[in-house]
Design a protein around this motif. Structure first.
Motif, mmCIF file in Angstrom:
data_model
loop_
_atom_site.group_PDB
_atom_site.id
_atom_site.type_symbol
_atom_site.label_atom_id
_atom_site.label_comp_id
_atom_site.label_asym_id
_atom_site.label_seq_id
_atom_site.Cartn_x
_atom_site.Cartn_y
_atom_site.Cartn_z
ATOM 1 N N MET A 1 12.304 -58.372 5.070
ATOM 2 C CA MET A 1 13.378 -57.396 5.257
ATOM 3 C C MET A 1 13.931 -57.509 6.687
ATOM 4 S SD MET A 1 13.416 -53.301 4.482
ATOM 5 C CE MET A 1 12.105 -52.823 5.564
ATOM 6 N N LYS A 2 15.237 -57.430 6.807
ATOM 7 C CA LYS A 2 15.838 -57.438 8.145
ATOM 8 C C LYS A 2 15.519 -56.121 8.857
ATOM 9 C CE LYS A 2 19.463 -60.713 7.040
ATOM 10 N NZ LYS A 2 20.905 -60.956 6.825
ATOM 11 N N SER A 3 15.538 -56.186 10.179
ATOM 12 C CA SER A 3 15.202 -54.995 10.961
ATOM 13 C C SER A 3 16.035 -54.995 12.238
ATOM 14 C CB SER A 3 13.710 -54.994 11.287
ATOM 15 O OG SER A 3 13.326 -56.221 11.869
ATOM 16 N N ILE A 4 16.545 -53.823 12.585
ATOM 17 C CA ILE A 4 17.447 -53.694 13.738
ATOM 18 C C ILE A 4 16.836 -52.750 14.763
ATOM 19 C CG2 ILE A 4 19.792 -53.161 14.488
ATOM 20 C CD1 ILE A 4 20.590 -53.055 11.511
ATOM 21 N N LEU A 5 16.813 -53.177 16.018
ATOM 22 C CA LEU A 5 16.409 -52.302 17.118
ATOM 23 C C LEU A 5 17.599 -52.158 18.064
ATOM 24 C CD1 LEU A 5 14.081 -50.705 18.455
ATOM 25 C CD2 LEU A 5 13.630 -52.763 19.831
ATOM 26 N N PHE A 6 18.148 -50.946 18.157
ATOM 27 C CA PHE A 6 19.243 -50.675 19.088
ATOM 28 C C PHE A 6 18.639 -50.314 20.448
ATOM 29 C CE2 PHE A 6 21.137 -49.776 14.939
ATOM 30 C CZ PHE A 6 22.309 -50.520 15.025
ATOM 31 N N LEU B 1 19.603 -47.956 27.961
ATOM 32 C CA LEU B 1 18.747 -47.786 29.139
ATOM 33 C C LEU B 1 17.726 -46.661 28.929
ATOM 34 C CD1 LEU B 1 18.133 -48.473 32.118
ATOM 35 C CD2 LEU B 1 20.037 -46.997 32.775
ATOM 36 N N GLY B 2 18.203 -45.479 28.543
ATOM 37 C CA GLY B 2 17.315 -44.311 28.469
ATOM 38 C C GLY B 2 16.771 -44.003 27.089
ATOM 39 N N ASN B 3 17.427 -44.524 26.042
ATOM 40 C CA ASN B 3 17.116 -44.178 24.637
ATOM 41 C C ASN B 3 17.286 -42.676 24.369
ATOM 42 O OD1 ASN B 3 14.336 -44.379 22.273
ATOM 43 N ND2 ASN B 3 16.458 -44.817 21.896
ATOM 44 N N ILE B 4 18.231 -42.064 25.103
ATOM 45 C CA ILE B 4 18.529 -40.662 24.784
ATOM 46 C C ILE B 4 20.007 -40.428 24.463
ATOM 47 C CG2 ILE B 4 16.568 -39.522 25.904
ATOM 48 C CD1 ILE B 4 18.448 -39.007 28.315
ATOM 49 N N CYS B 5 20.910 -41.325 24.844
ATOM 50 C CA CYS B 5 22.337 -41.085 24.548
ATOM 51 C C CYS B 5 22.907 -42.101 23.555
ATOM 52 C CB CYS B 5 23.171 -41.112 25.834
ATOM 53 S SG CYS B 5 22.734 -39.813 27.002
ATOM 54 N N ARG B 6 23.024 -43.376 23.972
ATOM 55 C CA ARG B 6 23.740 -44.347 23.129
ATOM 56 C C ARG B 6 22.913 -44.886 21.978
ATOM 57 N NH1 ARG B 6 25.123 -48.125 28.009
ATOM 58 N NH2 ARG B 6 23.091 -47.260 28.557
ATOM 59 N N SER B 7 21.705 -45.380 22.256
ATOM 60 C CA SER B 7 20.970 -46.040 21.158
ATOM 61 C C SER B 7 20.475 -45.087 20.069
ATOM 62 C CB SER B 7 19.845 -46.935 21.690
ATOM 63 O OG SER B 7 18.894 -46.232 22.437
ATOM 64 N N PRO B 8 20.129 -43.817 20.369
ATOM 65 C CA PRO B 8 19.810 -42.915 19.255
ATOM 66 C C PRO B 8 21.028 -42.649 18.369
ATOM 67 C CG PRO B 8 19.140 -41.953 21.358
ATOM 68 C CD PRO B 8 19.921 -43.173 21.676
ATOM 69 N N GLU C 1 21.412 -45.629 16.257
ATOM 70 C CA GLU C 1 20.399 -45.600 15.192
ATOM 71 C C GLU C 1 20.846 -44.672 14.059
ATOM 72 O OE1 GLU C 1 16.372 -44.602 16.429
ATOM 73 O OE2 GLU C 1 15.758 -44.269 14.353
ATOM 74 N N GLY C 2 21.331 -43.482 14.415
ATOM 75 C CA GLY C 2 21.773 -42.520 13.398
ATOM 76 C C GLY C 2 22.944 -43.042 12.578
ATOM 77 N N ILE C 3 23.911 -43.663 13.250
ATOM 78 C CA ILE C 3 25.081 -44.213 12.554
ATOM 79 C C ILE C 3 24.639 -45.331 11.607
ATOM 80 C CG2 ILE C 3 27.191 -45.570 12.882
ATOM 81 C CD1 ILE C 3 27.571 -43.946 15.560
ATOM 82 N N ALA C 4 23.762 -46.204 12.084
ATOM 83 C CA ALA C 4 23.300 -47.324 11.250
ATOM 84 C C ALA C 4 22.510 -46.819 10.044
ATOM 85 C CB ALA C 4 22.453 -48.277 12.086
ATOM 86 N N ARG C 5 21.700 -45.777 10.249
ATOM 87 C CA ARG C 5 20.940 -45.204 9.125
ATOM 88 C C ARG C 5 21.883 -44.656 8.059
ATOM 89 N NH1 ARG C 5 15.559 -44.633 9.698
ATOM 90 N NH2 ARG C 5 14.702 -44.885 11.793
ATOM 91 N N ILE D 1 15.414 -49.610 10.715
ATOM 92 C CA ILE D 1 16.292 -49.297 11.845
ATOM 93 C C ILE D 1 15.524 -48.450 12.858
ATOM 94 C CG2 ILE D 1 18.422 -48.130 12.544
ATOM 95 C CD1 ILE D 1 19.374 -48.640 9.568
ATOM 96 N N ASP D 2 15.629 -48.837 14.128
ATOM 97 C CA ASP D 2 14.929 -48.096 15.181
ATOM 98 C C ASP D 2 15.761 -48.213 16.463
ATOM 99 O OD1 ASP D 2 12.957 -46.670 16.516
ATOM 100 O OD2 ASP D 2 11.421 -48.213 16.348
ATOM 101 N N SER D 3 15.337 -47.511 17.524
ATOM 102 C CA SER D 3 15.993 -47.660 18.823
ATOM 103 C C SER D 3 14.954 -47.497 19.924
ATOM 104 C CB SER D 3 17.127 -46.637 18.988
ATOM 105 O OG SER D 3 16.623 -45.312 18.999
#
Ligand code: 4NP
Length: 147
Positions: A1-6, A9-16, A19-23, A35-37
Motif C-alpha cells: 500500500m502507498k503511504s504519504i507523510l506530509f 517545520l512544526g507539524n502544527i500548522c501546514r502539515s496537519p 494530512e486532513g485534506i488528504a484523508r 496518511i500521516d504528518s
C-alpha cells in the motif's frame, strides 16, 4: 500500500492541514493509502494543530482536532511518499537522508511555490490561502502519484 507523510517545520500548522485534506480526498475516492504528518523540528511535539489551522479546516468540513504533533524519525523511511511543504523542509529531509521526497508546490498550479509558513502570519487571513493552495496541490498529487 502507498503511504504519504506530509512534512513541515512544526507539524502544527501546514502539515496537519495537509494530512486532513488528504484523508478527506482518500475517503471521497476510497483510496487505500496510509496518511500521516510530522515536523522536522521538535518544539511542538504532542501539541494539537494551531488554532487557525483547526478553524480553517473546520470551515471546509475537515476535522483535524485529534491530530498531535510529532517529529520525523528515521523509521519514517518506510513511507513511499514524503511530501515537503517548502524548500527548506525539502532540503532538511534530504540532509536527513530521506529518499522519495516530493515538493507539494510542484503540483496543482503552484509553479513550485512554497506553502508559506503561517506561524509568522498576523491573523487568520493567510490560512484561507494556505488551505486553497494545499487543496488544489494535494488533489493533483493524489491523482498523479497515488491513484
Ligand atoms: P508549521 O508552522 O511548520 O506549518 O507547523 C510552524 C509552527 C511553529 C514554528 C514554525 C513553523 N516554530 O518555529 O515554532
Amino acid at each position: 500500500m502507498k503511504s504519504i507523510l506530509f512534512v513541515c517545520l512544526g507539524n502544527i500548522c501546514r502539515s496537519p492541514l495537509a494530512e486532513g485534506i488528504a484523508r478527506k480526498i482518500a475517503d471521497d475516492y476510497q483510496l487505500a493509502v496510509k496518511i500521516d504528518s510530522a515536523g522536522t523540528g521538535h518544539w511542538h511535539v504532542g501539541e494539537t494543530p494551531c488554532e487557525n489551522s483547526v478553524k480553517v479546516a473546520h470551515m471546509n468540513g475537515v476535522d483535524i482536532q485529534n491530530l498531535r504533533a510529532r517529529q520525523i524519525h528515521y523509521n519514517d523511511t518506510g513511507f513511499s511518499h514524503i511530501v515537503a511543504m517548502d524548500r527548506q523542509n525539502y532540503q532538511d529531509l534530504q540532509d536527513l537522508g530521506f529518499k522519495n521526497i516530493y515538493l507539494i508546490g510542484d503540483y496543482g498550479n503552484l509553479n513550485g511555490a512554497d506553502i508559506p509558513d503561517p506561524w509568522f502570519f498576523n491573523g487568520f487571513e493567510g490560512f484561507h490561502k494556505v488551505y486553497a493552495m494545499l487543496e488544489q496541490s494535494i488533489q493533483e498529487f493524489m491523482k498523479k502519484e497515488i491513484v
